[in-house]
Design a protein around this motif. Structure first.
Motif, PDB file in Angstrom:
ATOM      1  N   LEU A   6      18.550  11.165  93.370  1.00  0.00           N
ATOM      2  CA  LEU A   6      17.400  10.537  92.735  1.00  0.00           C
ATOM      3  C   LEU A   6      17.717   9.147  92.207  1.00  0.00           C
ATOM      4  O   LEU A   6      17.005   8.190  92.471  1.00  0.00           O
ATOM      5  N   VAL A   7      18.779   9.053  91.411  1.00  0.00           N
ATOM      6  CA  VAL A   7      19.093   7.781  90.761  1.00  0.00           C
ATOM      7  C   VAL A   7      20.583   7.754  90.420  1.00  0.00           C
ATOM      8  O   VAL A   7      21.184   8.777  90.138  1.00  0.00           O
ATOM      9  N   SER A   8      21.146   6.550  90.485  1.00  0.00           N
ATOM     10  CA  SER A   8      22.556   6.357  90.179  1.00  0.00           C
ATOM     11  C   SER A   8      22.719   5.036  89.453  1.00  0.00           C
ATOM     12  O   SER A   8      21.818   4.189  89.480  1.00  0.00           O
ATOM     13  N   THR A   9      23.882   4.859  88.821  1.00  0.00           N
ATOM     14  CA  THR A   9      24.125   3.590  88.139  1.00  0.00           C
ATOM     15  C   THR A   9      24.803   2.576  89.047  1.00  0.00           C
ATOM     16  O   THR A   9      25.030   1.449  88.643  1.00  0.00           O
ATOM     17  N   CYS A  10      25.150   2.983  90.273  1.00  0.00           N
ATOM     18  CA  CYS A  10      25.738   2.044  91.233  1.00  0.00           C
ATOM     19  C   CYS A  10      25.581   2.590  92.653  1.00  0.00           C
ATOM     20  O   CYS A  10      25.096   3.697  92.848  1.00  0.00           O
ATOM     21  N   ASP A  11      26.017   1.830  93.635  1.00  0.00           N
ATOM     22  CA  ASP A  11      25.841   2.200  95.032  1.00  0.00           C
ATOM     23  C   ASP A  11      27.036   2.940  95.645  1.00  0.00           C
ATOM     24  O   ASP A  11      26.980   3.330  96.803  1.00  0.00           O
ATOM     25  N   ILE A  12      28.119   3.093  94.888  1.00  0.00           N
ATOM     26  CA  ILE A  12      29.253   3.839  95.425  1.00  0.00           C
ATOM     27  C   ILE A  12      29.186   5.283  94.932  1.00  0.00           C
ATOM     28  O   ILE A  12      28.384   5.610  94.068  1.00  0.00           O
ATOM     29  N   LYS A  13      30.029   6.154  95.458  1.00  0.00           N
ATOM     30  CA  LYS A  13      29.885   7.582  95.168  1.00  0.00           C
ATOM     31  C   LYS A  13      30.455   8.036  93.835  1.00  0.00           C
ATOM     32  O   LYS A  13      30.185   9.135  93.396  1.00  0.00           O
ATOM     33  N   ASP A  14      31.243   7.232  93.145  1.00  0.00           N
ATOM     34  CA  ASP A  14      31.903   7.666  91.926  1.00  0.00           C
ATOM     35  C   ASP A  14      31.209   7.180  90.661  1.00  0.00           C
ATOM     36  O   ASP A  14      31.858   6.739  89.717  1.00  0.00           O
ATOM     37  N   CYS A  15      29.897   7.270  90.609  1.00  0.00           N
ATOM     38  CA  CYS A  15      29.147   6.812  89.444  1.00  0.00           C
ATOM     39  C   CYS A  15      28.256   7.932  88.927  1.00  0.00           C
ATOM     40  O   CYS A  15      27.882   8.835  89.679  1.00  0.00           O
ATOM     41  N   PRO A  16      27.867   7.875  87.656  1.00  0.00           N
ATOM     42  CA  PRO A  16      26.910   8.853  87.156  1.00  0.00           C
ATOM     43  C   PRO A  16      25.650   8.852  88.025  1.00  0.00           C
ATOM     44  O   PRO A  16      25.119   7.797  88.361  1.00  0.00           O
ATOM     45  N   THR A  17      25.219  10.041  88.403  1.00  0.00           N
ATOM     46  CA  THR A  17      24.098  10.204  89.329  1.00  0.00           C
ATOM     47  C   THR A  17      23.297  11.445  88.956  1.00  0.00           C
ATOM     48  O   THR A  17      23.857  12.418  88.466  1.00  0.00           O
ATOM     49  N   ILE A  18      21.990  11.411  89.197  1.00  0.00           N
ATOM     50  CA  ILE A  18      21.130  12.583  89.046  1.00  0.00           C
ATOM     51  C   ILE A  18      20.609  12.962  90.425  1.00  0.00           C
ATOM     52  O   ILE A  18      20.113  12.111  91.166  1.00  0.00           O
ATOM     53  N   TYR A  19      20.734  14.245  90.755  1.00  0.00           N
ATOM     54  CA  TYR A  19      20.252  14.803  92.021  1.00  0.00           C
ATOM     55  C   TYR A  19      19.198  15.863  91.721  1.00  0.00           C
ATOM     56  O   TYR A  19      19.288  16.564  90.712  1.00  0.00           O
ATOM     57  N   ALA A  20      18.222  16.007  92.607  1.00  0.00           N
ATOM     58  CA  ALA A  20      17.265  17.114  92.550  1.00  0.00           C
ATOM     59  C   ALA A  20      17.694  18.143  93.584  1.00  0.00           C
ATOM     60  O   ALA A  20      18.254  17.792  94.631  1.00  0.00           O
ATOM     61  N   GLY A  24      14.480  23.581  92.313  1.00  0.00           N
ATOM     62  CA  GLY A  24      13.705  23.109  91.168  1.00  0.00           C
ATOM     63  C   GLY A  24      14.584  22.767  89.976  1.00  0.00           C
ATOM     64  O   GLY A  24      14.140  22.841  88.840  1.00  0.00           O
ATOM     65  N   THR A  25      15.833  22.395  90.244  1.00  0.00           N
ATOM     66  CA  THR A  25      16.775  22.035  89.185  1.00  0.00           C
ATOM     67  C   THR A  25      17.363  20.657  89.456  1.00  0.00           C
ATOM     68  O   THR A  25      17.108  20.066  90.515  1.00  0.00           O
ATOM     69  N   PHE A  26      18.152  20.164  88.510  1.00  0.00           N
ATOM     70  CA  PHE A  26      18.848  18.898  88.657  1.00  0.00           C
ATOM     71  C   PHE A  26      20.347  19.137  88.621  1.00  0.00           C
ATOM     72  O   PHE A  26      20.827  20.017  87.909  1.00  0.00           O
ATOM     73  N   LEU A  27      21.090  18.354  89.363  1.00  0.00           N
ATOM     74  CA  LEU A  27      22.537  18.274  89.253  1.00  0.00           C
ATOM     75  C   LEU A  27      22.847  16.915  88.660  1.00  0.00           C
ATOM     76  O   LEU A  27      22.245  15.909  89.049  1.00  0.00           O
ATOM     77  N   VAL A  28      23.783  16.863  87.729  1.00  0.00           N
ATOM     78  CA  VAL A  28      24.139  15.623  87.069  1.00  0.00           C
ATOM     79  C   VAL A  28      25.618  15.357  87.282  1.00  0.00           C
ATOM     80  O   VAL A  28      26.457  16.200  86.976  1.00  0.00           O
ATOM     81  N   GLN A  29      25.928  14.199  87.827  1.00  0.00           N
ATOM     82  CA  GLN A  29      27.315  13.777  88.015  1.00  0.00           C
ATOM     83  C   GLN A  29      27.662  12.806  86.904  1.00  0.00           C
ATOM     84  O   GLN A  29      26.933  11.855  86.646  1.00  0.00           O
ATOM     85  N   GLY A  30      28.760  13.071  86.220  1.00  0.00           N
ATOM     86  CA  GLY A  30      29.193  12.198  85.144  1.00  0.00           C
ATOM     87  C   GLY A  30      30.595  12.546  84.695  1.00  0.00           C
ATOM     88  O   GLY A  30      31.274  13.372  85.308  1.00  0.00           O
ATOM     89  N   GLU A  31      31.027  11.937  83.630  1.00  0.00           N
ATOM     90  CA  GLU A  31      32.356  12.188  83.063  1.00  0.00           C
ATOM     91  C   GLU A  31      32.360  13.541  82.352  1.00  0.00           C
ATOM     92  O   GLU A  31      31.356  13.961  81.790  1.00  0.00           O
ATOM     93  N   THR A  32      33.501  14.210  82.343  1.00  0.00           N
ATOM     94  CA  THR A  32      33.662  15.455  81.609  1.00  0.00           C
ATOM     95  C   THR A  32      34.311  15.136  80.264  1.00  0.00           C
ATOM     96  O   THR A  32      35.494  14.806  80.216  1.00  0.00           O
ATOM     97  N   PRO A  33      33.542  15.216  79.173  1.00  0.00           N
ATOM     98  CA  PRO A  33      34.120  14.909  77.874  1.00  0.00           C
ATOM     99  C   PRO A  33      35.014  16.052  77.394  1.00  0.00           C
ATOM    100  O   PRO A  33      34.772  17.221  77.715  1.00  0.00           O
TER     101      PRO A  33
END
Length: 63
Positions: A6-20, A24-33
């Motif tokens: 859906l949306v990312s903070t950059c065009d490469i694959k290693d950035c925070p991203t939201i997927y649908a 009917g759910t979302f997957l969120v890619q980001g840092e693991t705190p």
């Protein structure tokens, strides 16, 4: 599971991203705190994403 980027903070694959998903759910890619101090069940996790990612998704009417 079928996912759609859906949306990312950059065009490469290693950035925070939201997927649908087709579930009917979302997957969120980001840092693991690790410094949150929360009790998280073993079957769950936390990811940290920048506020700009959510704002961009809302602005673009993606969520």
């Amino acid at each position: 599971m079928k996912i759609t980027k859906l949306v990312s903070t950059c065009d490469i694959k290693d950035c925070p991203t939201i997927y649908a998903t087709d579930r009917g759910t979302f997957l969120v890619q980001g840092e693991t705190p690790t410094d949150h101090g929360l009790q998280i069940p073993a079957h769950e996790t936390l990811v940290e994403i920048p506020m700009e990612l959510i704002q961009k998704a809302i602005r673009d009417n993606l969520i």
